[in-house]
Design a protein around this motif. Structure first.
Motif, PDB file in Angstrom:
ATOM      1  N   GLU A 129      22.986  -6.676  44.595  1.00  0.00           N
ATOM      2  CA  GLU A 129      21.874  -6.379  42.904  1.00  0.00           C
ATOM      3  C   GLU A 129      20.355  -6.950  43.709  1.00  0.00           C
ATOM      4  O   GLU A 129      19.981  -6.337  43.903  1.00  0.00           O
ATOM      5  CB  GLU A 129      22.494  -6.899  42.176  1.00  0.00           C
ATOM      6  CG  GLU A 129      23.275  -6.578  41.664  1.00  0.00           C
ATOM      7  CD  GLU A 129      24.332  -7.219  40.349  1.00  0.00           C
ATOM      8  OE1 GLU A 129      23.380  -8.545  40.345  1.00  0.00           O
ATOM      9  OE2 GLU A 129      24.502  -7.151  39.276  1.00  0.00           O
ATOM     10  N   ASN A 167      19.973  -1.038  48.173  1.00  0.00           N
ATOM     11  CA  ASN A 167      19.379   0.938  47.486  1.00  0.00           C
ATOM     12  C   ASN A 167      20.705   1.378  47.200  1.00  0.00           C
ATOM     13  O   ASN A 167      22.084   0.746  47.176  1.00  0.00           O
ATOM     14  CB  ASN A 167      18.754   1.584  48.419  1.00  0.00           C
ATOM     15  CG  ASN A 167      19.642   1.716  49.663  1.00  0.00           C
ATOM     16  OD1 ASN A 167      20.778   2.533  49.470  1.00  0.00           O
ATOM     17  ND2 ASN A 167      18.387   2.343  50.667  1.00  0.00           N
ATOM     18  N   GLY A 168      20.608   1.722  46.034  1.00  0.00           N
ATOM     19  CA  GLY A 168      21.799   3.115  45.418  1.00  0.00           C
ATOM     20  C   GLY A 168      22.692   3.586  46.063  1.00  0.00           C
ATOM     21  O   GLY A 168      24.166   3.323  46.697  1.00  0.00           O
ATOM     22  N   LEU A 186      26.908   2.461  39.064  1.00  0.00           N
ATOM     23  CA  LEU A 186      25.692   3.122  39.800  1.00  0.00           C
ATOM     24  C   LEU A 186      25.350   4.049  38.750  1.00  0.00           C
ATOM     25  O   LEU A 186      24.134   5.198  39.195  1.00  0.00           O
ATOM     26  CB  LEU A 186      26.542   3.412  41.433  1.00  0.00           C
ATOM     27  CG  LEU A 186      26.201   3.181  42.374  1.00  0.00           C
ATOM     28  CD1 LEU A 186      27.077   3.546  43.899  1.00  0.00           C
ATOM     29  CD2 LEU A 186      25.393   2.481  42.649  1.00  0.00           C
ATOM     30  N   THR A 217      23.912   5.097  35.819  1.00  0.00           N
ATOM     31  CA  THR A 217      22.384   4.614  35.245  1.00  0.00           C
ATOM     32  C   THR A 217      21.644   5.016  36.328  1.00  0.00           C
ATOM     33  O   THR A 217      20.869   4.595  35.913  1.00  0.00           O
ATOM     34  CB  THR A 217      22.254   3.537  34.656  1.00  0.00           C
ATOM     35  OG1 THR A 217      22.460   2.254  34.912  1.00  0.00           O
ATOM     36  CG2 THR A 217      23.469   3.533  33.538  1.00  0.00           C
ATOM     37  N   GLN A 218      22.140   4.674  37.598  1.00  0.00           N
ATOM     38  CA  GLN A 218      20.646   4.464  38.588  1.00  0.00           C
ATOM     39  C   GLN A 218      21.041   6.296  39.630  1.00  0.00           C
ATOM     40  O   GLN A 218      20.464   5.959  40.292  1.00  0.00           O
ATOM     41  CB  GLN A 218      21.370   4.085  39.420  1.00  0.00           C
ATOM     42  CG  GLN A 218      21.468   2.342  38.831  1.00  0.00           C
ATOM     43  CD  GLN A 218      21.427   1.493  40.550  1.00  0.00           C
ATOM     44  OE1 GLN A 218      20.757   1.420  41.525  1.00  0.00           O
ATOM     45  NE2 GLN A 218      22.297   0.784  40.464  1.00  0.00           N
TER      46      GLN A 218
END
Length: 589
Positions: A395, A399-400, A426, A428-429
């Motif tokens: 967090e 990065n994702g 992940l 919602t990203q």
């Protein structure tokens, strides 16, 4: 040249053979060179053409009117004269005459290399070729010829290591010990390190005169390796420790304790040297070092603790590129042996926290590598504290894509609970609904596999509930996976694989139910009589035999579907198929 390029399509076209033969007599140098190119290609493909053209090529090479530069272009054609023993023998005799008659550097280099390629293709006279190359390596003073001999010896060491005798290896060791040039010594060590990983090394130790009374340290190969493993040239040192590692791994019946220690000390020295250097040469040497460490630990488990401690010590001070490679090495060792204890895991977590504070690309890759080592060392059971630390660092500074890679590694290592939480974070990203459904399907599959980890032996009721819960998640997951597919990326293999996984779990569920029914409804007392009367031995099991037959057919169908799927999508998935098909065979029995 066009005909030569089509040789694999029209190898037996007689008019093409005739055209090439005619063009070799042309007075136009360009046409002759093109004919030589075509003749080489057709000789490689057609036995008839090679037999017919061999005498023509020999006459041109031996002819006084043929210029030397043209002879240098004609000689390599002889490497393709390997279609039968007599053709190869006559070509070899010609090459032997040439290498004696024309001692110039260029002619010797071209002739020797053609000699080697002919021997390697025909598999005839390879021991003689090795002796010839060793003779030139020892006696010819020209560096270019020595380099060519080393290059060809490396080729034969890779292709036919079983043809190397103890005398051949001994001669190469003596040459390496006596040469004052580092570049030549490195080449010879490269050949010896290749041979040390093959059957040749056992032949070298076992066929020694008086081998029963000879210690390993008295062999020239061992002396050479020990002398080189602390050399100031990294490449030479790497080959030295690789030879010691291969000897320790291959000759386990000998008392090689001193060699094991020499190998470990040499590897540790190279590790310290290369982990502080970010140059490409140092990284290449480090890869060799780490590969040797994994091999040594696999064959000599009692050395694992000292090797792992060395890696962990250097992990804190090494360059980022080296750290990534060292993490891969630690993961490979931990996959073979449970050498990463709780105290070591704490050190890894401290380093993970420290690295997680940076967001550079190298740090992100290192984060993934460290997480992999942590997953392997935790043996599929991550504590709540470790999960919290990993998620916090992701967090804060990652990065994702890094989080996705770590989740994928968690899935690979069996930490499905951690993977499910990361996939959930992940969802919602992502910027596309297809990606959303893809991640959601992975989350459901991870949950399904996590349910299966709760299976306990001899507890059939909980097994049925676990499988039922897993099937529920798998059905949800395959619905999401279908929604994630697009016309350009239909995810056919993934969907087919998951369907077969569902079939497998359903078969296991049916198997447990069948076993339970055997307990609750045993066969009648006259079952043995019925089996003898009908001639069907399965009737002794009563009505369960029909259920077992249905289950067996279902299993066979799943195996055939799995095989078809693996064949359609290549060898990439063959290992997965082999593992599951072994399980299916056991269930079928």
């Amino acid at each position: 040249r066009m005909l030569g390029s089509m040789a694999s399509i029209i190898p037996e076209r007689k008019n093409a053979h005739h055209s090439i033969r005619q063009s070799l007599d042309s007075h136009d140098n360009v046409e002759v060179e093109a004919a030589i190119f075509a003749a080489a290609n057709f000789s490689a493909q057609s036995k008839d053409f090679a037999v017919g053209i061999c005498n023509k090529i020999s006459e041109m090479i031996q002819g006084l009117a043929t210029p030397v530069d043209l002879k240098l272009k004609l000689i390599p054609i002889l490497q393709h004269m390997h279609h039968d023993a007599s053709l190869a023998s006559s070509s070899r005799q010609l090459l032997q005459q040439l290498v004696t008659s024309y001692p110039s550097t260029k002619m010797v280099i071209v002739t020797l290399h053609t000699f080697t390629l002919l021997a390697a293709s025909s598999l005839v006279d390879i021991p003689k070729q090795i002796q010839l190359l060793l003779q030139y390596l020892k006696n010819d003073p020209r560096k270019a010829v020595k380099r060519l001999a080393i290059q060809d010896l490396k080729l034969l060491a890779n292709k036919t290591p079983h043809t190397w005798s103890r005398e051949n290896i001994q001669a190469l060791c003596e040459s390496a010990l006596n040469t004052p040039y580092d570049s030549l010594k490195m080449g010879m060590l490269s050949v010896l390190s290749t041979l040390s990983g093959t059957i040749a090394i056992k032949q070298y130790f076992s066929s020694a005169p008086g081998a029963a009374a000879t210690t390993a340290k008295s062999f020239d190969l061992v002396k050479l390796a020990q002398e080189c493993c602390y050399h100031n040239n990294r490449g030479i040192a790497a080959h030295g420790v690789r030879i010691l590692t291969n000897i320790s791994a291959s000759c386990q019946e000998k008392d090689l304790l001193p060699l094991e220690q020499d190998a470990v000390f040499g590897l540790e020295a190279l590790l310290v040297l290369c982990s502080q250097d970010d140059s490409p040469g140092a990284q290449a040497t480090l890869k060799i070092t780490l590969t040797c460490m994994v091999k040594l630990v696999k064959c000599r488990p009692h050395l694992s603790q000292s090797v792992v401690e060395s890696l962990l010590t250097q992990l804190h001070s090494a360059q980022d590129n080296a750290r990534i490679l060292m993490c891969h090495c630690l993961a490979a060792i931990a996959m073979q042996l449970p050498v990463l204890a709780d105290g070591i895991l704490g050190d890894l977590m401290d380093l993970y926290k420290l690295i997680g504070q940076s967001a550079t690309d190298k740090k992100q890759e290192l984060l993934v590598s460290l997480a992999t080592v942590i997953f392997v060392s935790s043996q599929k059971a991550l504590s709540t504290e470790i999960k919290t630390v990993i998620k916090q660092q992701l967090e804060n500074a990652s990065n994702g894509w890094t989080a996705y890679r770590i989740a994928r590694q968690a899935s690979r290592m069996g930490n499905h609970d951690m993977a499910r939480e990361l996939y959930q974070s992940l969802l919602t990203q992502v910027a596309s609904e297809h990606f959303y459904f893809w991640l959601n399907s992975l989350k459901e599959f991870s949950h399904a596999e996590q349910c299966l980890t709760g299976l306990q032996e001899d507890n059939y009721s909980s097994a049925l509930s676990c499988i039922a819960e897993a099937l529920k998640s798998y059905h949800k997951g395959i619905a999401s996976l279908t929604a994630a597919s697009t016309p350009l990326n239909p995810l056919s293999f993934q969907c087919g694989f998951v369907k077969l996984r569902i079939d497998l779990l359903q078969a296991f569920s049916q198997l447990i139910c069948t076993c339970n029914s055997l307990k609750t409804s045993p066969p009648p007392a006259i079952a043995t009589t019925i089996a003898m009367t009908s001639g069907n031995d399965l009737q002794r099991c009563g009505r369960i035999s029909n259920q077992a037959l249905t289950l067996s057919l279902q299993m066979k169908h799943s195996m055939e579907e799995f095989r078809n799927l693996a064949t359609r999508y290549g060898d990439l998935y063959q290992s997965s198929f082999d593992a599951d098909s072994a399980t299916l065979r056991n269930v079928e029995l």
